[in-house]
Design a protein around this motif. Structure first.
Motif, short mmCIF file in Angstrom:
data_model
loop_
_atom_site.label_atom_id
_atom_site.label_comp_id
_atom_site.label_asym_id
_atom_site.label_seq_id
_atom_site.Cartn_x
_atom_site.Cartn_y
_atom_site.Cartn_z
N VAL A 49 -8.21 5.59 8.76
CA VAL A 49 -8.95 6.80 8.71
C VAL A 49 -10.14 6.15 9.53
O VAL A 49 -10.85 5.19 9.29
CB VAL A 49 -9.44 7.20 7.28
N ARG A 50 -10.49 7.18 10.77
CA ARG A 50 -11.72 6.81 11.63
C ARG A 50 -12.05 7.98 11.94
O ARG A 50 -11.33 9.00 12.62
CB ARG A 50 -11.25 5.71 12.57
N ASN A 51 -13.55 8.53 11.83
CA ASN A 51 -13.96 9.58 12.61
C ASN A 51 -13.45 10.87 12.25
O ASN A 51 -13.22 11.75 13.15
CB ASN A 51 -14.24 9.27 14.27
N GLY A 52 -13.13 11.10 10.88
CA GLY A 52 -12.54 12.31 10.37
C GLY A 52 -11.05 12.32 10.95
O GLY A 52 -10.39 13.38 10.42
N LEU A 53 -10.30 11.38 11.41
CA LEU A 53 -9.01 11.42 11.83
C LEU A 53 -8.27 10.41 10.85
O LEU A 53 -8.66 9.37 10.80
CB LEU A 53 -8.98 11.01 13.25
N PHE A 54 -6.84 11.12 10.49
CA PHE A 54 -5.96 9.98 9.99
C PHE A 54 -4.94 9.61 10.87
O PHE A 54 -4.37 10.67 11.66
CB PHE A 54 -5.24 10.85 8.93
N ARG A 55 -4.51 8.54 10.95
CA ARG A 55 -3.67 8.00 11.98
C ARG A 55 -2.52 7.17 11.27
O ARG A 55 -2.71 6.35 10.46
CB ARG A 55 -4.21 6.92 13.03
N LEU A 56 -1.21 7.46 11.48
CA LEU A 56 0.10 7.02 10.86
C LEU A 56 0.71 6.48 12.12
O LEU A 56 1.13 7.07 12.89
CB LEU A 56 0.82 7.77 9.88
N SER A 57 0.89 5.07 11.94
CA SER A 57 1.60 4.45 13.21
C SER A 57 2.84 3.53 12.65
O SER A 57 2.77 2.83 11.65
CB SER A 57 0.55 3.37 13.94
N VAL A 58 3.98 3.75 13.33
CA VAL A 58 5.04 3.05 13.12
C VAL A 58 5.66 2.52 14.12
O VAL A 58 5.80 3.15 15.12
CB VAL A 58 6.06 4.13 12.08
N GLU A 59 6.00 1.31 14.09
CA GLU A 59 6.70 0.57 15.24
C GLU A 59 7.96 -0.12 14.69
O GLU A 59 7.91 -0.61 13.73
CB GLU A 59 5.87 -0.58 15.87
N VAL A 60 8.96 0.25 15.37
CA VAL A 60 10.35 -0.30 15.17
C VAL A 60 11.13 -0.96 16.63
O VAL A 60 10.64 -0.58 17.61
CB VAL A 60 11.29 0.80 14.50
N PRO A 61 11.73 -1.94 16.55
CA PRO A 61 12.28 -2.47 17.53
C PRO A 61 13.44 -1.46 18.14
O PRO A 61 14.14 -0.88 17.22
CB PRO A 61 12.94 -3.80 17.20
N GLU A 62 13.60 -1.30 19.39
CA GLU A 62 14.54 -0.44 19.92
C GLU A 62 16.04 -0.47 19.40
O GLU A 62 16.78 0.25 18.96
CB GLU A 62 14.55 -0.20 21.56
N GLU A 63 16.34 -1.96 19.32
CA GLU A 63 17.64 -2.29 18.91
C GLU A 63 17.77 -2.84 17.52
O GLU A 63 18.54 -3.53 17.07
CB GLU A 63 17.96 -3.33 19.90
N ALA A 64 17.10 -2.06 16.52
CA ALA A 64 17.02 -2.28 15.36
C ALA A 64 18.24 -1.96 14.56
O ALA A 64 18.89 -1.20 14.98
CB ALA A 64 16.07 -1.40 14.55
N LEU A 65 18.88 -3.13 13.75
CA LEU A 65 19.99 -3.08 13.09
C LEU A 65 19.99 -2.71 11.79
O LEU A 65 19.23 -3.03 11.00
CB LEU A 65 21.04 -4.27 13.29
#
Length: 123
Positions: free
Chosen positions: A107-123
């Motif tokens: 949460v920064r400057n009135g904004l909420f951010r959800l970030s998710v990173e996954v490998p393209e080749e996730a098994l």
């Protein structure tokens, strides 16, 4: 779970709630099931979180690719303060870790951010 279905559903639901939504997902990569499931779940939970815990007027949903990783970001305004910890975003983190990915919120400057990173080749 279909990533495309969840993105389209989120956009429709947010629009119906009066939230101006910008999608930047044109280069939607074909992903194996586990990676797609983790990102689709993040879309669903991020949308639910936004509707329950904010007074958002705007939201952006972005998917990008870099060096074998797919990154999802959901950013919205209308933060009402710090919500009590719940199971939704914790579940997003668990699903990301299950496919060797990561999840973070900020949460920064009135904004909420959800970030998710996954490998393209996730098994």
């Amino acid at each position: 779970m279909s990533l495309r279905t969840e993105i389209d559903g989120a956009a429709a639901l947010l629009g119906a709630a009066g939230v101006e939504t910008r999608l930047d997902v044109a280069d939607l990569p074909p992903l194996p099931g586990p990676a797609q499931d983790a990102l689709a779940w993040a879309i669903r939970e991020g949308t639910t979180n936004l509707l329950r815990h904010s007074e958002a007027q705007t939201c952006s949903i972005t998917l990008s690719r870099l060096d074998g990783t797919v990154r999802l970001e959901i950013v919205n305004d209308g933060v009402r303060g710090v919500a009590a910890p719940g199971s939704g975003l914790a579940g997003v983190s668990e699903r990301a870790r299950a496919v060797s990915g990561t999840s973070a919120t900020a949460v920064r400057n009135g904004l909420f951010r959800l970030s998710v990173e996954v490998p393209e080749e996730a098994l």
